[in-house]
Design a protein around this motif. Structure first.
Motif, short mmCIF file in Angstrom:
data_model
loop_
_atom_site.label_atom_id
_atom_site.label_comp_id
_atom_site.label_asym_id
_atom_site.label_seq_id
_atom_site.Cartn_x
_atom_site.Cartn_y
_atom_site.Cartn_z
N SER A 21 21.17 26.92 38.02
CA SER A 21 21.00 28.35 38.34
C SER A 21 21.98 29.24 37.20
CB SER A 21 21.14 28.88 39.38
OG SER A 21 20.31 28.35 40.64
N LEU A 22 23.18 28.73 37.11
CA LEU A 22 24.05 29.64 36.34
C LEU A 22 23.59 29.49 34.94
CD1 LEU A 22 27.54 29.02 37.80
CD2 LEU A 22 26.24 31.13 37.97
N VAL A 23 22.97 28.29 34.47
CA VAL A 23 22.75 28.06 33.13
C VAL A 23 21.32 28.91 32.83
CG1 VAL A 23 21.56 26.26 31.90
CG2 VAL A 23 23.45 25.81 32.96
N LEU A 24 20.49 28.84 33.74
CA LEU A 24 19.25 29.86 33.95
C LEU A 24 19.73 31.28 33.75
CD1 LEU A 24 17.33 27.44 36.45
CD2 LEU A 24 16.57 27.97 34.16
N LYS A 25 20.35 31.57 34.50
CA LYS A 25 20.76 32.85 34.51
C LYS A 25 21.65 33.26 33.17
CE LYS A 25 23.56 36.05 37.44
NZ LYS A 25 22.48 36.97 38.10
N LYS A 26 22.29 32.69 32.63
CA LYS A 26 23.35 32.94 31.31
C LYS A 26 22.14 33.01 30.23
CE LYS A 26 27.18 31.47 28.36
NZ LYS A 26 28.03 30.37 28.32
N ALA A 27 21.01 32.22 30.49
CA ALA A 27 20.07 32.00 29.31
C ALA A 27 19.03 33.23 29.31
CB ALA A 27 19.19 30.51 29.36
N GLY A 28 19.26 33.86 30.44
CA GLY A 28 18.04 34.89 30.60
C GLY A 28 16.92 34.73 31.15
N ILE A 29 16.83 33.58 31.68
CA ILE A 29 15.45 32.84 32.18
C ILE A 29 15.12 33.51 33.41
CG2 ILE A 29 14.12 30.96 32.65
CD1 ILE A 29 15.85 29.41 30.46
N SER A 30 16.06 33.56 34.12
CA SER A 30 15.99 34.14 35.58
C SER A 30 17.29 34.82 36.10
CB SER A 30 15.40 33.23 36.32
OG SER A 30 15.40 33.62 37.73
N GLU A 31 17.05 36.18 36.62
CA GLU A 31 18.35 36.84 37.01
C GLU A 31 18.67 36.19 38.34
OE1 GLU A 31 19.69 41.38 38.26
OE2 GLU A 31 17.59 40.88 37.82
N TYR A 32 17.71 35.84 39.08
CA TYR A 32 18.14 35.19 40.42
C TYR A 32 17.32 33.95 40.58
CZ TYR A 32 20.32 39.81 41.63
OH TYR A 32 20.89 40.87 41.58
N PRO A 33 17.86 32.79 40.12
CA PRO A 33 17.14 31.59 39.96
C PRO A 33 16.49 31.11 41.34
CG PRO A 33 18.83 31.47 38.23
CD PRO A 33 19.03 32.76 39.33
N LEU A 34 17.26 31.18 42.14
CA LEU A 34 16.86 30.59 43.70
C LEU A 34 16.27 31.54 44.51
CD1 LEU A 34 16.74 28.32 45.65
CD2 LEU A 34 19.12 29.12 46.32
N MET A 35 15.01 31.37 44.92
CA MET A 35 14.40 32.37 45.87
C MET A 35 14.77 31.85 47.40
SD MET A 35 12.12 33.42 47.92
CE MET A 35 11.02 32.20 48.30
N LEU A 36 15.43 32.74 48.06
CA LEU A 36 15.58 32.56 49.54
C LEU A 36 14.86 33.70 50.39
CD1 LEU A 36 19.34 30.98 49.82
CD2 LEU A 36 17.00 29.70 50.16
N SER A 37 14.38 33.14 51.69
CA SER A 37 13.97 34.22 52.19
C SER A 37 14.71 34.54 53.48
CB SER A 37 12.56 34.19 52.58
OG SER A 37 11.53 34.04 51.50
N MET A 38 15.46 35.51 53.73
CA MET A 38 16.22 35.62 54.71
C MET A 38 16.07 36.88 55.72
SD MET A 38 18.70 33.16 54.63
CE MET A 38 17.57 31.90 54.14
N ALA A 39 14.83 37.42 55.56
CA ALA A 39 14.67 38.57 56.23
C ALA A 39 14.33 37.68 57.77
CB ALA A 39 13.10 39.09 56.05
N ARG A 40 14.73 38.73 58.88
CA ARG A 40 14.48 38.48 60.25
C ARG A 40 13.02 38.61 60.68
NH1 ARG A 40 16.01 41.03 64.65
NH2 ARG A 40 16.47 42.85 63.69
N GLU A 41 12.39 37.17 60.69
CA GLU A 41 11.32 37.08 61.21
C GLU A 41 10.88 35.63 61.62
OE1 GLU A 41 8.60 37.35 57.82
OE2 GLU A 41 9.28 35.30 56.78
N SER A 42 9.91 35.22 62.21
CA SER A 42 9.62 33.83 62.79
C SER A 42 10.01 32.70 61.59
CB SER A 42 8.31 33.64 63.12
OG SER A 42 7.47 33.65 62.27
N TRP A 43 9.59 32.90 60.51
CA TRP A 43 10.08 31.92 59.48
C TRP A 43 11.74 31.53 59.30
CZ3 TRP A 43 7.33 28.13 57.45
CH2 TRP A 43 5.84 28.24 57.23
N LEU A 44 12.50 32.56 59.71
CA LEU A 44 13.91 32.63 59.23
C LEU A 44 14.47 31.34 59.91
CD1 LEU A 44 16.37 33.96 57.93
CD2 LEU A 44 16.78 35.09 60.12
N ILE A 45 14.50 30.96 60.89
CA ILE A 45 14.97 29.76 61.52
C ILE A 45 14.74 28.39 60.86
CG2 ILE A 45 13.21 29.16 63.26
CD1 ILE A 45 17.06 28.62 63.49
#
Length: 440
Positions: free
Chosen positions: A178-202
């Motif tokens: 992720s740090l390589v991807l970030k440094k190369a400007g390919i993605s600002e936040y390479p990993l997508m995590l959904s942490m909102a409080r909803e039924s999927w969170l657990i």
């Protein structure tokens, strides 16, 4: 002119005739009522309704039994079912979520199926985590309808552009890549995590905990989440560092639900994502995804001392005590459950139809070898990887009567640590205290 109905004898004759007609009429009504009473009552949420109706029609034609079918949207289903249970509405077979099993079983709303060998024989052909998810206090309460798990996906083209040849195998490699991807400007936040409080969170949290070698609770229901080595500490600390130290996960993750996370990944904003396995169908659909054709699944990365384990979930066919109390009705309910959750005319027809129709996962091992299933899935993903990861799926260890209430507290505690309002240790202590309080 005399009134015929004022004469005593004529009136008595009339009453006899009307009484006889009433008896005859009630006899006809009784036949209709008996036919209606004999019909099985089957309740589901509104998924694959046309497929369900088609399979029901075949069941009625095959067995001569009648089925009253009704459904409700998923969002309202649980509440509507509880209302039916409390009101003693006629019910025989229904779809059940693994998350509700302890509550519904303890309330006396579900009947165990252990005494029906024609149903229990399917355990040998079903994935272990599915069987375990239908068992509570030594009894089994149904046959699987649907199952799936949390999966790890990556964008092949983004990794290729960054010179990365293989997807990450560990959470440490996720950070490095992720740090390589970030440094190369390919993605600002390479990993997508959904942490909102909803039924999927657990599901997201448990996948992280399991792959880091931890648990929320042990087999006896004792809390472990606060334990630095055996609990959730490693997983939560990794997320906190990913957001605040490495900045490879957006701080907005605590406001990102599963659906918005999916949309963000399909828009090409990330290189990696945790999502439900069935979402790969959307991810590689050109009509729904700008990265279609580039998304592959890898095994869940392993943490220090952890493994490629992930969390699975499942839904099943349950039987009510109302049905189980009547020998004939129970036998008919068993036939309906087997027709849908087991084999119909020697084949797992319904699980296969639901997979090919809407892409829902299945819990039976045999379907991974089905030529049609393989052909369908290989159009947009790798069925060998699907099966490999499913073998490493585990049921949630937090399912309990108090799960719903505790889940709210736990989710808030994790979010608090992620945004820096509390330490990891304090967040998990809060989760543990809530668990113990509710358990009492």
């Amino acid at each position: 002119m005399s009134n015929a109905w004022t004469d005593g004898s004529n009136r008595r004759d009339f009453l006899k005739l009307t009484a006889a007609a009433g008896v005859a009429g009630s006899g006809l009504m009784s036949l209709d009522a008996q036919a209606q009473a004999a019909a099985l009552n089957f309740h589901t949420w509104s998924a694959g309704v046309d497929v369900v109706k088609s399979h029901l029609t075949a069941f009625e034609a095959k067995t001569g039994l009648k089925v009253n079918y009704s459904n409700a949207p998923w969002a309202q289903y649980r509440d509507s079912m509880v209302t039916k249970f409390v009101g003693k509405a006629p019910m025989d077979v229904m779809w059940v979520s693994d998350s509700w099993l302890p509550e519904w079983a303890d309330a006396g709303w579900l009947a165990p199926i252990n005494s029906y060998p024609e149903l229990m024989k399917y355990n040998a052909e079903t994935d272990d985590f599915c069987n375990q998810s239908m068992q509570y206090q030594g009894k089994q309460y149904g046959l699987t309808y649907y199952s799936d798990y949390m999966a790890f996906f990556y964008d092949v083209e983004k990794l290729k552009k960054a010179g990365i040849k293989e997807p990450p195998r560990t959470w440490e490699e996720v950070v490095q890549q992720s740090l390589v991807l970030k440094k190369a400007g390919i993605s600002e936040y390479p990993l997508m995590l959904s942490m909102a409080r909803e039924s999927w969170l657990i599901e997201f949290l448990t996948a992280m905990v399991y792959s880091n070698g931890g648990h929320f609770a042990d087999d006896q229901g004792n809390p472990l989440m606060q334990d630095p080595q055996r609990g959730a500490h490693k997983a939560l600390q990794w997320i906190v560092d990913a957001v605040n130290k490495h900045k490879i996960v957006s701080p907005a993750c605590v406001e990102t639900g599963e659906l918005n996370g999916l949309k963000s990944f399909t828009s090409g904003n990330h290189a990696f994502a945790l999502l439900a396995r069935y979402r790969v169908r959307t991810l590689n659909d050109p009509k729904q995804s700008s990265i279609a054709g580039n998304v592959k699944q890898a095994l869940m990365p392993a943490g220090p001392g952890g493994s490629n384990a992930t969390v699975g979930w499942m839904r099943f066919y349950g039987m009510t005590p109302q049905a189980a109390a009547d020998k004939t009705r129970a036998a008919n309910a068993v036939k309906l459950i087997e027709w849908f959750g087991g084999k119909a005319e020697g084949k797992y027809q319904f699980q296969k139809m639901m997979f090919t129709d809407i892409g829902s996962g299945f819990g039976v091992k045999e379907l991974f070898q089905d030529p049609e299933v393989k052909a369908v899935y290989n159009k947009y993903s790798d069925i060998a990887m699907y099966e490999k990861q499913q073998k490493l799926a585990r049921k949630k260890d937090v399912i309990s009567r108090w799960f719903g209430e505790w889940d709210e507290v736990n989710g808030t505690a994790w979010q608090s640590a992620i945004i820096g309002k509390s330490s990891v240790a304090d967040a998990l202590k809060k989760s543990m205290v809530a668990w113990n309080d509710m358990r009492k």
